[in-house]
Design a protein around this motif. Structure first.
Motif, PDB file in Angstrom:
ATOM      1  N   LYS B 139      43.913  -0.825  32.498  1.00  0.00           N
ATOM      2  CA  LYS B 139      44.628   0.386  32.089  1.00  0.00           C
ATOM      3  C   LYS B 139      43.689   1.563  31.810  1.00  0.00           C
ATOM      4  N   GLY B 140      42.415   1.252  31.603  1.00  0.00           N
ATOM      5  CA  GLY B 140      41.419   2.318  31.439  1.00  0.00           C
ATOM      6  C   GLY B 140      41.327   3.225  32.657  1.00  0.00           C
ATOM      7  N   GLN B 141      41.693   2.705  33.837  1.00  0.00           N
ATOM      8  CA  GLN B 141      41.646   3.519  35.053  1.00  0.00           C
ATOM      9  C   GLN B 141      42.691   4.620  34.999  1.00  0.00           C
ATOM     10  N   GLU B 143      44.044   5.774  32.267  1.00  0.00           N
ATOM     11  CA  GLU B 143      43.693   6.677  31.168  1.00  0.00           C
ATOM     12  C   GLU B 143      42.602   7.654  31.585  1.00  0.00           C
ATOM     13  N   ALA B 144      41.590   7.137  32.303  1.00  0.00           N
ATOM     14  CA  ALA B 144      40.521   8.026  32.748  1.00  0.00           C
ATOM     15  C   ALA B 144      41.089   9.101  33.663  1.00  0.00           C
ATOM     16  N   ALA B 145      41.988   8.705  34.562  1.00  0.00           N
ATOM     17  CA  ALA B 145      42.573   9.676  35.487  1.00  0.00           C
ATOM     18  C   ALA B 145      43.421  10.694  34.731  1.00  0.00           C
ATOM     19  N   ARG B 146      44.258  10.211  33.807  1.00  0.00           N
ATOM     20  CA  ARG B 146      45.099  11.139  33.055  1.00  0.00           C
ATOM     21  C   ARG B 146      44.245  12.101  32.238  1.00  0.00           C
ATOM     22  N   SER B 147      43.142  11.592  31.671  1.00  0.00           N
ATOM     23  CA  SER B 147      42.308  12.460  30.835  1.00  0.00           C
ATOM     24  C   SER B 147      41.642  13.546  31.674  1.00  0.00           C
ATOM     25  N   LEU B 148      41.567  13.338  32.989  1.00  0.00           N
ATOM     26  CA  LEU B 148      41.006  14.371  33.870  1.00  0.00           C
ATOM     27  C   LEU B 148      42.067  15.373  34.324  1.00  0.00           C
ATOM     28  N   GLY B 149      43.301  15.160  33.878  1.00  0.00           N
ATOM     29  CA  GLY B 149      44.351  16.107  34.207  1.00  0.00           C
ATOM     30  C   GLY B 149      45.263  15.660  35.339  1.00  0.00           C
ATOM     31  N   PHE B 150      45.031  14.453  35.887  1.00  0.00           N
ATOM     32  CA  PHE B 150      45.932  13.930  36.913  1.00  0.00           C
ATOM     33  C   PHE B 150      47.316  13.706  36.309  1.00  0.00           C
ATOM     34  N   SER B 151      48.361  14.054  37.052  1.00  0.00           N
ATOM     35  CA  SER B 151      49.704  13.646  36.639  1.00  0.00           C
ATOM     36  C   SER B 151      49.810  12.146  36.883  1.00  0.00           C
ATOM     37  N   LYS B 154      50.067  11.419  40.644  1.00  0.00           N
ATOM     38  CA  LYS B 154      48.805  11.666  41.337  1.00  0.00           C
ATOM     39  C   LYS B 154      47.772  10.605  40.994  1.00  0.00           C
ATOM     40  N   TYR B 158      46.031   8.496  43.935  1.00  0.00           N
ATOM     41  CA  TYR B 158      44.618   8.690  44.273  1.00  0.00           C
ATOM     42  C   TYR B 158      43.689   7.681  43.602  1.00  0.00           C
ATOM     43  N   VAL B 159      44.126   7.114  42.487  1.00  0.00           N
ATOM     44  CA  VAL B 159      43.205   6.262  41.726  1.00  0.00           C
ATOM     45  C   VAL B 159      43.655   4.798  41.689  1.00  0.00           C
TER      46      VAL B 159
END
Ligand SMILES: Nc1ncnc2c1ncn2[C@@H]1O[C@H](COP(=O)(O)OP(=O)(O)O)[C@@H](O)[C@H]1O
Ligand SMILES: [Mg+2]
Lengths: 242, 240
Positions: B139-141, B143-151, B154, B158-159
């Protein structure tokens, strides 16, 4: 820049944050210490809305992130986060890790993003590692890629959650050095860390958290050397004895 | 050549072999069976091709925060996994055209209808494969994506989903094998895929050898794929 107003967070019936008030001004480097389970990670995660606060408000540049009307994806771009477990994207190279968000979220031109990505990787001491996959990098290198990845979005604030505690001791310094340079460059930072040397050197303010409240705050050298709160004294005693 | 011919003649003189695997009859029907196999492959490939995005969508719905989407996905998956494909084909190609006569006006509606039913059926199984794949990503993946601003979507696209590919490839191939075999049910709709071809040829020749021929052709398609799955699973086990 960031303001937490009476922030409460429950997990079920477990109240993990019990009314946090905190103001972070531009250019400040806040060092957060406290025992395991005291809510440090939860506080950072609330600031980035990885957790929803149960009660209270968090403002970023005056915008309330607890207000569902505000675009959370846009607000998150202002706040960079680095995790204890790196969380690099394993299917992407170091450079792709750094460029994916600017390209896919900010719609920056790929060329431009790559140029900036190379620059950022060089800044964290990883020039030449652009095409390496995370699995081929050491923990310290991975964490530096993660920092570069967050910086690529040009955030106004960076949150660091025990970013060196999963690293072998000999790899800690290279990550701390990158963070020091960031701090000296004027980046606003909130760092959960037990690296006292780092805290003393670049921290503008230190906070001791315990049981979901901020027990004490002071300039780092004062807080570390002359804690007033009993809990802080006990905690520091334990940490220094290690 | 004459040696082979004499062996073949000798085999054909044995009644049991003549009835079940007559070399002469097999040789004469083989080109027709291959015609049927082409259609079988076409149905399976098209079914899977449309089934994969459908299943992916159903998996993302299933993992969504929105109750409506989760419910939709559950109904879809339960229905198509919980009822026989044959019944689904009857509903799609007999019942629906009666209820909605416009469907009958579509040229080749049996073909497109067959593909559609195979796709939605396969999609239900694919959905479970992707759901398991997505849930296996730390789940860290996200979270990392969301923290970068990914919806959320998205970040999925992408991730998370690219990371599931290696893991879902073996079960997806298994699903393709199952679908390939399931296309035989299309014979119930008089579609001349491999199994139906074999039935026609068998009654034409008054001999069951064409079925053996069809079985061999199915095996020629499924065995390499099964081996491929085993190979992929081994590689995956090593790299994990
Ligand atoms: N997702 C979660 N669900 C339930 N409880 C949680 C969750 N995350 C954290 N907690 C609990 O919240 C408390 C504070 O955790 P955390 O913020 O991680 O503390 P720290 O980072 O200071 O060690 C702990 O008691 C932990 O068990
Ligand atoms: Mg923590």
């Amino acid at each position: 820049m960031i303001e937490l107003v009476d922030v409460h967070k429950y997990f079920g019936h477990n109240e993990v944050l019990k009314g946090i008030d905190l103001k972070v001004k531009q250019g400040e480097v806040i060092v957060v210490i406290g025992p395991s389970g005291s809510g440090k990670s939860t506080m950072l995660r609330c600031i980035n809305k990885l957790e929803d606060v149960t009660k209270g408000h968090i403002y970023i540049d005056g915008q309330d992130i607890t207000d569902p009307k505000n675009d959370i994806n846009a607000l998150r771009q202002k706040v960079g986060m680095v995790f204890q477990s790196f969380n690099l994207f394993p299917h992407l190279t170091a450079l792709q890790n750094v460029t994916i968000a600017p390209v896919r979220v900010q719609k920056v031109d790929r060329r431009q993003a790559e140029d900036k990505g190379r620059e950022l990787l060089a800044r964290v001491g990883l020039a030449g590692k652009e095409d390496f996959f995370p699995s081929k990098l050491s923990g310290g290198q991975q964490q530096r890629v993660a920092i570069a990845r967050a910086l690529a979005m040009e955030p106004e604030v960076m949150l660091f959650d025990e970013v060196t505690s999963a690293l072998d001791p000999e790899l800690v310094k290279e990550v701390l050095d990158v963070m020091k340079n960031l701090a000296l460059g004027g980046m606003t930072m909130v760092c959960v860390t037990h690296e006292m040397g780092f805290g003393r050197e670049v921290g503008t303010r230190a906070i001791f958290m315990d049981e979901g409240v901020i027990m004490e705050e002071n300039i780092p050298s004062e807080l570390f050397a002359h804690p007033r709160n009993k809990r802080t004294q006990a905690f520091l005693g334990k940490v220094l004895a290690q | 050549m004459s040696f082979l011919t004499s062996i073949s003649n000798w085999l054909d003189s044995i009644p049991v072999i003549h009835q079940f695997a007559s070399p002469k009859i097999l040789a004469s029907v083989f080109p027709f069976l291959l015609e049927g196999a082409k259609l079988t492959i076409l149905f399976a490939v098209l079914g899977e091709l449309f089934g994969i995005p459908l299943g992916l969508l159903a998996a993302v719905f299933k993992l969504s925060k929105l109750k409506v989407l989760r419910a939709l996905s559950t109904i879809y998956v339960d229905f198509f996994r919980g009822t026989p494909l044959l019944v689904q084909l009857y509903i799609g190609l007999f019942a629906l055209p009666i209820a909605f006569p416009v469907i009958q006006k579509v040229p080749d509606f049996t073909f497109y209808g067959g593909v559609a039913v195979l796709a939605v059926n396969s999609g239900a199984y694919v959905a479970e494969i992707f759901r398991a794949g997505i849930e296996s990503i730390h789940k860290g993946q996200m979270e990392a994506a969301r923290s970068l601003g990914f919806s959320y979507l998205k970040a999925m696209w992408y991730v998370i989903i690219p990371q599931t590919f290696r893991r879902v490839l073996p079960p997806l191939t298994n699903e393709f094998i199952a679908l390939l075999k399931d296309t035989a049910l299309l014979s119930a709709l008089a579609i001349t895929e491999l199994a139906m071809k074999a039935r026609y040829l068998s009654s034409w020749k008054a001999n069951v050898s064409p079925f053996m021929g069809a079985a061999l052709i199915y095996l020629a398609m499924t065995i390499p794929l099964t081996r491929l799955v085993a190979y992929m699973e081994k590689r995956l086990a090593i790299s994990d």
